[in-house]
Design an enzyme around this catalytic site. Structure first.
Site, PDB file in Angstrom:
ATOM      1  CB  THR A  89     -10.967 -85.539 -82.931  1.00 38.25           C
ATOM      2  OG1 THR A  89     -10.529 -85.621 -83.535  1.00 38.25           O
ATOM      3  CG2 THR A  89     -10.167 -85.619 -81.876  1.00 38.25           C
ATOM      4  CE1 TYR A 139     -24.635 -75.309 -74.984  1.00 36.20           C
ATOM      5  CE2 TYR A 139     -26.825 -73.599 -75.118  1.00 36.20           C
ATOM      6  CZ  TYR A 139     -25.173 -74.028 -75.574  1.00 36.20           C
ATOM      7  OH  TYR A 139     -24.766 -72.766 -76.034  1.00 36.20           O
ATOM      8  CE  LYS A 173     -19.348 -82.945 -81.422  1.00 36.81           C
ATOM      9  NZ  LYS A 173     -18.033 -83.639 -82.110  1.00 36.81           N
ATOM     10  N   PRO A 197     -16.465 -80.856 -75.089  1.00 30.91           N
ATOM     11  CG  PRO A 197     -15.084 -80.570 -76.109  1.00 30.91           C
ATOM     12  CD  PRO A 197     -15.730 -81.083 -75.670  1.00 30.91           C
TER      13      PRO A 197
END
Ligand code: NAP
Length: 354
Positions: A89, A139, A173, A197
């Site tokens: 994480t 996106y 990311k 998420p």
């Protein structure tokens, strides 16, 4: 979770175990009796670890902290030894006022993912890695949806519009997730399951968290929207559901691929309506939406470049969460529940005054 999802033998690793999201995951693992290895940058800092030590003290599982920095190539080996399941994480989350995008975001996200997965390659016990990616790997800007000719983003979409200068957190990311899929495909001992998420809201377990969702909720309480709300949507998910999504991604035997974890999209004015309905008129919640011109003018005051504001203001932001519901059996809390409980926590902690 179905009964056949038995815990894997041995300890479970959570990198960045003290984070806003990871703390809930560690809590759930401890409640289920796991021996949790949590990496943190500074295990000696009680601000970072006290809340988890307290949870561990009243849970059937056990908790051990290990010092590890994402930039340290060998930093994760000791913590990973004996683990079948790894939750990765840890990643820097800075969206506003990014000073040095490569140093602060891209390097730690990508080198960290490489370091953790290389440690998995060196650790014979590892069978599965669950990576915390994000919808921002799916996106870049809300305007991308129109460019794609789609009515919602799904797991087949990849962020192709962010770079080091435009949306660098999103870029970090995307790069980290792409690297993870490449490294997973280059070996066959462990499988990779990814969760993506949306904006995570809901009560945190540590009073010291500075997660993006906290900053965003503070804006509603501290008067940032006094002039009115920008025409902007957020794809919201509750922090407890994100922890549950991680658990299921880690435990369900055939889990694979990406999973968008989003409950629903709400605009700034819709969030304000939820807050006013519950907390009344004693707070500077916006009552109307400002024009695009005013919103563009105000964006840089919040550290949001105009180029980013232009590609997000006035565009719907919709996600298909069907895969998480069907493959992981997820049920998502309504956004209003996360919003109200989160704002209540800010009030209880004295971070917002009425
Ligand atoms: P957070 O509370 O800021 O947690 C980030 C974690 O990463 C912290 O444990 C932090 O450790 C660790 N970290 C950052 N840089 C590091 C480094 N160089 N070396 C080692 N550890 C480092 O944020 P969060 O919201 O829980 O985010 C957790 C994950 O969820 C991230 O991968 C993030 O991209 C993802 N995510 C978050 C959201 C959201 O809305 N919050 C949405 C989608 C995805 P320190 O405490 O030492 O700084």
């Amino acid at each position: 979770m179905p009964d056949q999802n038995l815990p894997p033998p041995g300890p479970v690793l959570v990198t960045g175990g003290n984070g806003y999201v990871a703390s809930w995951l560690v809590k759930r693992l401890l409640e289920r009796g796991f021996d949790v290895h949590a990496t943190v940058r500074d295990p000696g800092d009680p601000k970072k670890t006290a809340h988890l030590r307290e949870i561990a003290a009243r849970s059937p599982g056990t908790l051990s902290f290990f010092r590890a920095d994402l930039l340290d190539p060998d930093g994760f080996d000791r913590a990973m030894a004996g683990c079948a399941l790894v939750f990765h994480t840890a990643s820097p989350l800075i969206v506003r006022d990014v000073r040095d995008p490569v140093r602060d975001l891209v390097d730690p996200a990508t080198r960290g993912t490489r370091n953790v997965l290389q440690a998995a390659n060196r650790t014979p016990s590892v069978r599965r890695v669950v990576l915390t990616s994000s919808i921002v790997a799916v996106y870049g800007d809300a305007a991308d949806l129109e460019d794609l000719g789609a009515d919602r983003f799904d797991e087949s979409h990849w962020n192709s519009t962010s770079n080091e200068r435009h949306q660098p957190y999103s870029y970090s990311k995307r790069l980290a997730e792409v690297m993870a899929w490449e490294m997973a495909g280059a070996q066959d001992r462990w499988d990779l399951v990814v969760v993506n998420p949306g904006l995570v809201l809901g009560p945190g377990l540590s009073p010291h968290t500075k997660a993006e969702g906290v900053l965003m909720m503070l804006d509603f309480g501290n008067g940032y929207y006094t002039f009115g709300a920008p025409d902007l949507e957020f794809a919201i998910v509750d922090v407890r559901d994100v922890a549950e999504g991680h658990l299921r991604a880690g435990m369900i035997p055939g889990a694979c691929g990406r999973h968008i974890l989003v409950s629903e999209s709400l605009s700034v004015i819709e969030i304000a309506e939820v807050l006013r309905h519950h907390f009344g008129d004693g707070f500077p919640f916006p009552r109307q939406t400002v024009s695009r011109a005013v919103a563009l003018m105000l964006a840089p005051r919040r550290g949001i470049p105009q180029a980013v504001a232009k590609r997000n203001l006035g565009y719907p932001l919709r996600f298909d969460n069907r895969r998480a519901r069907e493959a992981l059996g997820m049920r998502f809390r309504p956004g209003a529940e996360s919003i109200v409980e989160h704002f209540q926590q800010l009030l209880d902690d004295g971070m917002v005054k009425s």
